[in-house]
Motif scaffolding. Sequence first.
Motif, PDB file in Angstrom:
ATOM      1  N   VAL A  41     -12.296  52.120  15.183  1.00  0.00           N
ATOM      2  CA  VAL A  41     -12.366  50.716  14.750  1.00  0.00           C
ATOM      3  C   VAL A  41     -13.808  50.246  14.872  1.00  0.00           C
ATOM      4  O   VAL A  41     -14.456  50.463  15.895  1.00  0.00           O
ATOM      5  CB  VAL A  41     -11.450  49.822  15.610  1.00  0.00           C
ATOM      6  CG1 VAL A  41     -11.538  48.368  15.145  1.00  0.00           C
ATOM      7  CG2 VAL A  41     -10.014  50.313  15.548  1.00  0.00           C
ATOM      8  N   LEU A  44     -13.617  44.735  15.965  1.00  0.00           N
ATOM      9  CA  LEU A  44     -12.920  44.675  17.242  1.00  0.00           C
ATOM     10  C   LEU A  44     -13.360  43.444  18.039  1.00  0.00           C
ATOM     11  O   LEU A  44     -12.535  42.770  18.661  1.00  0.00           O
ATOM     12  CB  LEU A  44     -13.196  45.948  18.046  1.00  0.00           C
ATOM     13  CG  LEU A  44     -12.534  46.041  19.426  1.00  0.00           C
ATOM     14  CD1 LEU A  44     -11.025  46.012  19.294  1.00  0.00           C
ATOM     15  CD2 LEU A  44     -12.982  47.316  20.142  1.00  0.00           C
ATOM     16  N   SER A  82     -10.962  40.377  19.009  1.00  0.00           N
ATOM     17  CA  SER A  82     -10.744  40.092  20.428  1.00  0.00           C
ATOM     18  C   SER A  82     -11.120  38.650  20.758  1.00  0.00           C
ATOM     19  O   SER A  82     -10.405  37.959  21.491  1.00  0.00           O
ATOM     20  CB  SER A  82     -11.568  41.053  21.292  1.00  0.00           C
ATOM     21  OG  SER A  82     -11.195  42.400  21.056  1.00  0.00           O
TER      22      SER A  82
END
Length: 229
Positions: A187, A192, A196
């Motif tokens: 990823v 990411l 997140s």
Amino acid sequence: MLNRDEYLAAWSRWHGDADTSSPLVRGWLTLAHTLARPLAGMPPVVATAAGLAVAAAAVAPAAAGGAWLIAAGLLVGLSGLLDSLDGALAIGAGRASQRGFVLDSVVDRLTEVAYAGALWVAGAPGWLVVVFGALCWLPDYVRARAGQAGVDRTGPISLWERPTRVVMAALTLGGAGVVSGLEVRGVDGDVLTVTSGAAVGAVLGAVATVQLGWWLRSELAGPEGPGPR
């Protein structure tokens, strides 16, 4: 121009006697007051319009990706400072008005749409961005409706106040730019990071909404009103 302590007290009165003892809120307001002092003659609406324009401008570098995400994060942070600057100019210089208060609140919500849009074009899933954006709006909507129901206090300072939203969006986008080009288990690092960050923001928004709702249980305990019992 009011001094800092006078400004904090006046800001609290304009926001339903909100608590300004939180280090984050107090630090954010102190920074805005410091920036406003040499600009005391500038109309607050100029800072309001500039904050919205800068927030919208963050979407383009976020879409470009890579190191441009750092620029997007910086623009988000700058938009937040401009948003606080308009309030400092209005309150600190004695030019605050109900019209300006409402306009500032509307612009806050529009800038948060831009933050959510920047996270989306940077790679965060659409459904998560919608949740993130909704939970930027929901606590303030609840407070506004509570005010219409007769609650004259702002309530507890939550984990997801305006300064936290700005800082979270700015650090998420900027951090994504720093790690762009890296991969974690297949990823992309930037994807990411923005995913997140949006997820953490959504969780904080949900916690803040529950916190506010719990406080309002006692404030709205009376039988009056057309809503469900």
